[in-house]
Design an enzyme around this catalytic site. Structure first.
Site, PDB file in Angstrom:
ATOM      1  N   SER A   1      37.410  27.455  26.058  1.00  0.00           N
ATOM      2  CA  SER A   1      37.380  27.791  24.663  1.00  0.00           C
ATOM      3  C   SER A   1      36.550  26.415  23.954  1.00  0.00           C
ATOM      4  O   SER A   1      36.685  25.525  23.784  1.00  0.00           O
ATOM      5  CB  SER A   1      38.812  27.696  24.182  1.00  0.00           C
TER       6      SER A   1
ATOM      7  N   ASN B   1      42.487  27.522  30.208  1.00  0.00           N
ATOM      8  CA  ASN B   1      43.413  28.450  30.384  1.00  0.00           C
ATOM      9  C   ASN B   1      43.383  28.969  31.897  1.00  0.00           C
ATOM     10  O   ASN B   1      42.511  28.986  32.539  1.00  0.00           O
ATOM     11  CB  ASN B   1      42.881  29.933  29.631  1.00  0.00           C
TER      12      ASN B   1
ATOM     13  N   ARG C   1      52.302  71.158  51.785  1.00  0.00           N
ATOM     14  CA  ARG C   1      51.398  70.426  50.746  1.00  0.00           C
ATOM     15  C   ARG C   1      52.077  70.336  49.499  1.00  0.00           C
ATOM     16  O   ARG C   1      52.479  71.436  48.917  1.00  0.00           O
ATOM     17  CB  ARG C   1      49.827  70.918  50.812  1.00  0.00           C
TER      18      ARG C   1
ATOM     19  N   LYS D   1      41.885  23.142  25.565  1.00  0.00           N
ATOM     20  CA  LYS D   1      42.324  24.335  26.498  1.00  0.00           C
ATOM     21  C   LYS D   1      41.433  24.475  27.566  1.00  0.00           C
ATOM     22  O   LYS D   1      40.424  24.407  27.650  1.00  0.00           O
ATOM     23  CB  LYS D   1      42.244  25.476  25.505  1.00  0.00           C
TER      24      LYS D   1
END
Lengths: 456, 456, 456, 456
Positions: free
Chosen positions: D282, D290, D321, D288
């Site tokens: 970021s 992540n 089926r 940060k």
């Protein structure tokens, strides 16, 4: 006292395996086996081990108000193990104070709870195996008995080409056999004790942990000796695989139930659940014979898949013990077994006593007035007329059949271009659905062999 | 005797609402109300109606062996209604043979079973409303009390910009308020009697069906008078919507529980479930305070969504009564309510007694040494340095902070290009997270107003 | 190019609403509206707002390799917003460097992604409303047209008492109406912008956050003005409720599809999907008319409930932005809408062109040879014979019918104890199923009124 | 062009395996193999078989408008096979009219669609095996490297006794190994061709059906030769078991992702996803990092379980089926594989580059100031003081630790009743968590052996 849901959707035997009483008893069994194992491995004094085992074998599971208190304490403690171990310790202390301090020694709540679950599952799989054999044997008997019983094949709930009822039963049989084989393969990896202590290291046992674990398994003979001694507190793959397989067995029962309930429709009338006093009847409406066993199996098929999904979703368990995902298994896993056992018992009983109506099967097939033979006629005429012309001729005949009242054989018998090449007998032979079954009988043989050979 | 699962995951009150005893009692209530309604509408003799009502009000729910037989018969019959109605009829017959023939008159099994469920749900929603109010009020109190309690906002389990704990509580509050509002709107359409007779036409009542239906609703005052008199045997949308909403309420509790359990981690230590003797403790490990209430709520959050999925999947019900899909609701719907009630009660008690640790919140925020203020400094410096240069300068400072030990304010205070424009006080002011809370306080006001204003 | 799954299971319109192109365009719409709102609120320079809006309105969604790169970058970044905002910023920077620094100002990834989803859902609900009206109107027309078309009521897939096809259609109609009403009530709370900034405080906007939020909503007129301005990053209850309601609508379509596919069975033959060239036919088997639309709706009914369960399970979102649970919504929510749209469109088309065969309905009813009238005869004879004797007499007659070939009327006409009290005409009248429809017609009226009156 | 969801949540390789292009190509592969098999078995002319094979090998999958038309036709026909076979037949007809009439001879839509799916799954399992080996090998390396890296064991998200990071990795390793073993066992039963013709009898092939089936398998070498030649049109147990196992593998990845994301929390800081440019960063918040890979794996863990539940629920398939339940598999099965592949690749890459921070692990452990050693001290003091007195003494000390600032060793060192029996060194030794690891190292050995031995 059994609750309504278990009475309705399970079997008494399976409900008993997973009753609260049974859970508490199996937890005791773990503590007894643990004490013995620790005594043998020298992790606790041999004398204490003997006293614990004797005291806990004599221990009576609390009932009434004592049970209520146990459960209330468990809800507060966040685990049934803590208050139960307290009760067990008190029971041992009544005999010997010293020995009491070795109850549950080195183990953690999850060890006793998970191992108790394994002991319950071992019993549950025994019950499942019995009824799965019943289901398979009954399907095999139907496959043999109805090898030549013609009926309409149905795809997308619409008529297709003819099959035999024996082939339909053979398909149920192979489904049962596949389930049996996959379950058998899962057992050794899954049915093992849980034993790891507080954080999965068996720290309290020093260097004796692995030894105790081996002894523990020996004292729980319904479980497998672990080829890999390692706790599985937050490693739930094997359990999830087993839950999924039980869910699949349940789905197999649901498929059989769906087929039978469709065949039981008033307008179809090809097969019926066995009649039994008080089962599915209606005094007000004697025309009604409700598919109650199918209903129970289909209800189980509505319930179990989501529970399996929950178990798989719950594999995302934090660190060394999960907060919530593990506890959510406690009711879901028993529920899966109980529902599947009900579905299986109901379908086994249904196939064992199935009331097959070959005449209605034939009538429903004959409603098509020979249309499924369209392709056979095209093939028979191709050498004489060329493939394309043969195809067009037969397609036109089929349309005449569909919009009129005549059979395909009748329409073709009135067509000179056909009768130049095929006489009445040839037409009848081609039109006969008994001659249009392809490999149905060979498939039945293969299914019977698969079930008999137990190629697990 | 309560079973373990209900003790552990539900509340005693909610378990009682959905106990087998309660189910049987509510089924009786339906039959009493039906007799009265039919007497008033002239569908059965008034005298018979009175005798039925009197006999059934005096009727005692079977226990012990009689209960076992009732449930066994129900499993065979495919419905609890048939054997119960037999018992009720016998009870009336003991008073009056003629009246006995009017018990359950014109109704079908599903009428009594579904209406009994609605009566149970009406009680259940009362319990839910009480605890939902507790939850909301407790969240509101926290939002007010911690309007200025700084803490780290966390996104993707990583630090983001500062928030207040009051804002976090305000979000829980709005979630509770939204649930309350949606539930209130669903009730009138959902909590209505089921009444259609054998195939949904009320055939046995001739032209009196609608009239009886209105009287019936009047005699079941905990249900709503149906604005639309029409049975809903295989039309389950309203019930599914209610089940989904309860599932959503359960999910809201799960979110709160997840947040709190994360805050309770040793390394975070920002908030704790209220301490209580015997709850979540561990005698062996006094450092442990297990988030038992969160555990129960998270376990419920693992279980309920799949049950809601099952209810929605079960909407595909055949014709005028489903084979399996309806019956599968019988255990799933109560389970949803019981689990949600447990989660809700646990979270209400948690928020009411939540042990908040503002100092740890502040400490955890301070670990970032001012990094969240990066953007604020860039904005403050932009007029002086230009936006791009300001941004680059601050980004370089942030990198220095991240790789070193100093705070952002310290780094910037040591940068002459900064201090040319911002003095120490200005830097401190910008660095103070109390000045970086944007609309947090306004949002708290909005949340409090939403909860207070909208008592639907 | 539409993928196969969307072509097969959805509608082109709904697939377009949730296409990647549309997602990117709606994200742009958010950024445009945000810039305008921030300009008006004075949060960014008015000139920058204008330049951003102009640049982004002219912006062309990347295609081909640029799209691939965008998606690859998104996977790395963990969000589509970061690389898209970079592209948008570059597009603005090409016009004005200063303005570029205000793109996405104060917003977070989740703001743009969630708001874009709301914009898509607003369009989606418009499409749903149109087809739901078609479905309801077609069901209403069937209810009116077939008010007197007798057919067999069926419970547990077994014959019950007679109903009319109009009543069956009326039940579908009420289901549609209930869905419409619940959806309408959910919209205002749900279709609101998401706007909270990095951690849900709108910190970057200082004290202008709420003001910007109001302007933002005004610039997104397909959304509702939020009565409660508060971001809902990890508060997903309203979205989950909407997803559940779409799942319920899908379930309603599944129920209709199941009914019709059962009626289309060869042996039942009561109603058929409209014929259309290339739809469900089989050149090889002209007897086949596959219920293709029902198949698509049932397939959707198999898929959607689990997706709804996932959304509810995903409500347990950590702190201020979830790690995984939110991202899991991105494909599930569109999938729910796409599948439900396909089911709805197919069922609307089916009901609009449904090929009803009243003669087969009557034939199937007549197979019961009057048995559903058993109860009516017992009621008619009770005054003459006493209730109990009347009941026994009729029950014996019913058994004779069930085991023989005669109708109930014939059996009773041959019974002197009956003919002493009821003459031939009376017997015929009681035996006539048209006289055993109870409140069916009143229920149809109620359903039509409900659909007409409640245009919420 | 890859869509966003696949880019974000899957791998390019797995997305390619299940792309529409690949589906169409695999369907062609079936038709080529079928023609060859039928030529060899004498079911169709050898010359026709050659022409078909040659034409279809040269056939180019339609793109653009032709693809759109193909998909639109498929939606109408209710199956992709009918319009595709038409195109393939036209391609053959361009070479030879006669040969064209043998395309798809004797097969049904489901034969080609299911076999194509098996061919895709065979490729998919190859990709899975590669990344599962990567995952296991990386976990094994971590287990070896961190055999002695102390860290806090955590249960219920609360501190428990010490473990090593090597043991945690060993648990991940065993999970991977169990998945590998179970998958290997499922393959031979599951990866077989589907071949049954219109209603599962291979009617059109007369007595040559089984022979053709064997040849067919030989021409599809990525599939297993069926030990049981019998179509499985509505017998989906083996496929469901495989889907469940992939779901379980996905759950294993989710568990690893959850653990790592919890360790990555700012306040914990014990391990980090490998850093990579553009991944999880970021620019605005350099603090940060992540957990983007964990996020993708957790999102997959939210999505897949419900899809597995759907597959199991869909086993209730009608007759020969299914109407809807089979078709619902078409998107769900690929989705399960795609999501699991993404989760697996992300976790493999994460473990390969995991950034472990032993210092923080040790710091977090040391926060407990020796409390986990409580039990060890009680054991050590028992011979001297008696078990009960020893326990009480240590418990009192633990409480002093918990409420103060000192370590357990310090408190005990200040207690004369302790130091009478244990000297400073002895206390230090007992307090050292390295001496409280029980069988951790033995468990790591067992895990490494399990992975190495490949006891499948």
């Amino acid at each position: 006292m059994t609750n309504f849901a278990d009475s309705f959707f399970s079997t008494p035997q399976m409900a008993a395996v997973f009753s609260d009483d049974a859970t508490l008893r199996q937890m005791c069994r773990f503590e007894i086996a643990l004490a013995r194992a620790e005594g043998e491995a020298g992790a606790i004094p041999a004398a204490a081990a003997k006293i614990i085992a004797a005291a806990l074998e004599a221990y009576e599971i609390p009932q009434g108000a004592a049970r209520e208190k146990l459960f209330t304490d468990a809800a507060k403690a966040g685990t049934l193990a803590i208050p139960l171990v307290k009760l067990l310790t008190a029971a041992v202390r009544a005999r010997d104070t010293e020995a009491a301090s070795f109850v549950h020694f080195g183990a953690t709540s999850q060890d006793v709870i998970d191992t108790a679950l394994m002991l319950q599952i071992a019993e549950a799989l025994g019950l499942i195996a019995t009824d799965l054999d019943r289901l398979g044997n009954a399907a095999a008997a139907l496959a043999r008995a109805h090898r030549d019983t013609l009926m309409l094949g149905r795809t997308l709930l619409q008529p297709a080409t003819p099959i035999t009822f024996g082939l339909k039963a053979a398909q149920w049989l192979v489904a049962a056999g596949g389930s049996r084989a996959r379950l058998a393969r899962l057992k050794p990896q899954t049915l093992v004790p849980q034993f790891g202590g507080a954080a999965g290291t068996l720290a309290a046992l020093g260097d004796k942990g692995v030894d105790v674990a081996h002894h523990l398994a020996r004292h729980l003979p319904s479980l497998y000796a672990p080829h890999l001694v390692l706790p599985w507190h937050t490693r739930r793959g094997a359990l999830a695989a087993l839950a999924a397989e039980i869910g699949i067995l349940n789905g197999i029962c649901g498929k059989i139930a769906r087929d039978i309930s469709l065949m039981m429709q008033l307008e179809v009338g090809e097969a019926f659940e066995p009649a039994e006093a008080g089962r599915g009847g209606s005094s007000a409406m004697p025309h009604k014979r409700n598919p109650v066993r199918a209903m129970q199996a289909i209800a189980a098929a509505e319930r179990v898949p989501a529970l399996v999904g929950q178990i798989i979703a719950g594999m995302v368990q934090e660190h060394e013990r999960a907060l919530g995902a593990w506890q959510a298994e406690w009711t879901a896993v028993p529920e899966i077994f109980k529902l599947a056992a009900g579905a299986l018992a109901n379908m086994a009983a249904t196939l064992e006593g199935l009331d097959v109506v070959p005449e209605r099967m034939r009538q429903n097939l004959d409603r098509l007035r020979g249309l499924p033979a369209t392709e056979s006629f095209a093939i028979a005429l191709a050498p004489h007329l060329g493939r394309i012309e043969a195809h067009e001729l037969v397609e036109a005949a089929a349309k005449a059949v569909a919009s009129g009242e005549k059979s395909l054989a009748d329409v073709l018998t009135n067509n000179r271009r056909v009768t130049q090449h095929l006489d009445r007998d040839a037409i009848a032979r081609i039109a006969d659905p008994r001659n249009a079954l392809g490999s149905a009988s060979a498939f039945i043989d293969a299914a019977l062999a698969f079930w008999g050979e137990r190629r697990d």
